[in-house]
Design a protein around this motif. Structure first.
Motif, short mmCIF file in Angstrom:
data_model
loop_
_atom_site.label_atom_id
_atom_site.label_comp_id
_atom_site.label_asym_id
_atom_site.label_seq_id
_atom_site.Cartn_x
_atom_site.Cartn_y
_atom_site.Cartn_z
N PHE A 81 16.39 68.76 0.30
CA PHE A 81 16.23 69.14 -1.10
C PHE A 81 17.57 69.33 -1.79
O PHE A 81 17.63 69.64 -2.98
CB PHE A 81 15.35 70.38 -1.21
N PHE A 236 14.06 73.46 -13.00
CA PHE A 236 13.50 73.28 -11.67
C PHE A 236 12.02 73.66 -11.63
O PHE A 236 11.22 72.98 -10.99
CB PHE A 236 14.28 74.13 -10.66
N LYS A 237 11.64 74.75 -12.30
CA LYS A 237 10.24 75.20 -12.27
C LYS A 237 9.31 74.16 -12.86
O LYS A 237 8.22 73.91 -12.35
CB LYS A 237 10.10 76.52 -13.01
N PHE A 240 9.10 71.26 -10.43
CA PHE A 240 8.30 71.62 -9.25
C PHE A 240 6.81 71.57 -9.56
O PHE A 240 6.01 71.05 -8.77
CB PHE A 240 8.69 73.02 -8.78
N LYS A 241 6.42 72.11 -10.73
CA LYS A 241 5.00 72.07 -11.11
C LYS A 241 4.51 70.63 -11.27
O LYS A 241 3.39 70.30 -10.90
CB LYS A 241 4.80 72.84 -12.42
N MET A 243 5.66 68.07 -9.66
CA MET A 243 5.56 67.45 -8.33
C MET A 243 4.27 67.83 -7.62
O MET A 243 3.60 67.00 -7.02
CB MET A 243 6.78 67.82 -7.49
N GLY A 377 13.32 64.60 -7.16
CA GLY A 377 12.38 65.52 -6.50
C GLY A 377 11.32 64.79 -5.71
O GLY A 377 11.02 65.13 -4.56
#
Length: 462
Positions: A81, A236-237, A240-241, A243, A377
């Motif tokens: 990562f 990033f948040k 991430f959601k 992904m 990501g």
């Protein structure tokens, strides 16, 4: 009326000519793009002998080697990562291109690894663990993590990218097959001599380090628009959601994980030819099939039109089940082993070569579903499962061999050790292939991707 027909014909020919131009790959692009992938593939072929080298040359126990490799792969998978930094990279060379330079430490560290000093068992174990981890956690992580992003930023169009991946796949597989033939010969010649593995790693490392730099030198990233720059600022948040809402990347990652567990267990082939066939050099004969098998990619365009890319991949996995399953009955019959390995080798090529295209499809799907395009990501997820799978497979080889009572320095192995080798070489890979088929049953994105891409383009046009 004839004039109208003539006009329509001219316009039709113009459209075809324009389409051919758009889909045409620049001259020299495919061999240049293949160069670094060839270098990494050769490194991977050499690394497949890591377990054998550590047990039979360095003298570490099989159980210890399996544990060290598994721990290293866990660290490596977590470090995967780190590729999120690619999205935040801004240099005169571009975003992903600078990470190509990791090919230099990759080969330097590999040569050092296969030159393990005689520091006692504890010292050798620590040395092997550190060098192995450095190669995988940093060099391979950034090289593979930047690969698809680099392609996306240096060449536009799914058709052109598919042509590059297919052509590159043939070139890379041919080189890997050639090294697969050469390496057992080198192992038989130098493998048991003092410093023999240093010679082997230098013979492969020096020329392929130079070859590995060709892509960096000749292929530049093209200028991208404002949308691409905005992607770099995605929190990033939010990424991430996006992904975790992408079900197809999770399905693809699951299949890749199983594939690389099986691939990580390929070290069983060395043990098989050493202990069951009784002639390690004969492994080079099996390597000859790698020169023929990649040409299955020539049928890929036809298969895509007739049955679809994923169905072509599923058909290949069925061949893997058959080929690996039949190995159980081969014994030391080289003729049967050639046929069965050829069937299995042809089977794995479609999935291996098209993972990049499927990953790009998942990127498009994620953008369509969430409005956010995540690149590094999603690529990190695929590479994470790739590496954790390889680590698990490699670790299982050592652990299984240790439990079965295998002793690398022994002239004759026990019956339980031979049974473990046969199962690891045949039935276990066949079972893993069945699991891959079950997982990929749920991947139907290739049927929807055309409409999704058109919808994305329509949104951007507004």
């Amino acid at each position: 009326m004839e004039e109208n027909v003539a006009v329509e014909t001219i316009e039709s020919n113009a459209v075809i000519e324009k389409k051919d131009t758009i889909n045409k790959v620049p001259r020299g692009f495919i061999p240049a793009w293949s160069s670094r992938s060839v270098s990494v593939a050769v490194n991977v072929v050499l690394f497949m002998q890591m377990t054998f080298y550590a047990t039979d040359v360095v003298g570490l126990s099989a159980g210890l080697v399996g544990t060290l490799i598994l721990l290293s792969k866990i660290v490596e998978a977590l470090s995967n990562f780190l590729v999120v930094f690619i999205d935040r990279t801004h240099t005169k060379f571009g975003k992903a291109r600078p990470y190509e330079l990791f090919i230099i430490p990759l080969w330097i560290l590999t040569i050092m690894l296969f030159s393990t000093p005689n520091w006692g068992m504890t010292g050798k174990a620590i040395y092997v663990f550190i060098l192995y981890t450095l190669v995988d956690c940093f060099c391979i992580t950034f090289l593979t993590g930047s690969d698809i992003i680099y392609l996306g930023r240096s060449l536009k169009g799914d058709v052109r990218r598919a042509k590059v991946l297919s052509g590159s796949g043939i070139i890379v597989t041919l080189f890997a097959a050639a090294i697969g033939i050469l390496l057992p010969i080198l192992m038989g010649t130098w493998g048991k001599q003092p410093g023999g593995w240093t010679k082997i790693s230098l013979v492969l490392g020096v020329p392929f380090l130079i070859i590995g730099l060709i892509r960096f030198i000749f292929i530049k990233e093209i200028e991208e628009g404002r949308d691409a720059e905005q992607q770099q600022q995605i929190p990033f948040k939010v990424a991430f959601k996006a992904m975790i809402k992408n079900k197809y990347i999770l399905i693809l990652a699951g299949a890749i994980f199983v594939q690389f567990v099986s691939g990580g267990m390929s070290a069983f082939s060395t043990y098989y030819f050493n202990s069951i066939v009784g002639n390690l050099s004969m492994l080079s004969v099996i390597g000859i099939i790698g020169i023929i098998s990649p040409f299955v990619l020539l049928f890929f365009p036809l298969a895509m039109r007739k049955i679809g890319a994923m169905n072509f991949v599923r058909g290949g996995i069925v061949l893997m089940v058959i080929g690996n399953g039949l190995k159980y009955f081969a014994g030391n019959n080289i003729g049967l082993l050639l046929v069965e390995n050829f069937i299995a080798a042809v089977g794995i090529i479609p999935l291996t070569m098209m993972v990049g295209i499927f990953t790009l499809q998942c990127m498009d799907y994620g953008e369509w579903k969430t409005g956010v395009r995540v690149e590094s990501g999603l690529n990190a997820i695929v590479n994470f499962t790739n590496k954790i799978g390889t680590g698990l497979g490699s670790g299982l080889v050592g652990l299984i061999m240790g439990i079965s009572g295998y002793v690398g320095t022994a002239h004759v192995q026990t019956a339980s050790a031979k049974t473990a080798i046969v199962w690891g070489y045949s039935l276990i890979p066949a079972l893993l292939s069945v699991i891959m088929l079950v997982i990929l049953h749920f991947y139907d994105l290739d049927k929807k991707i055309g409409g999704i891409q058109e919808d994305i383009a329509a949104r951007k046009a507004k």
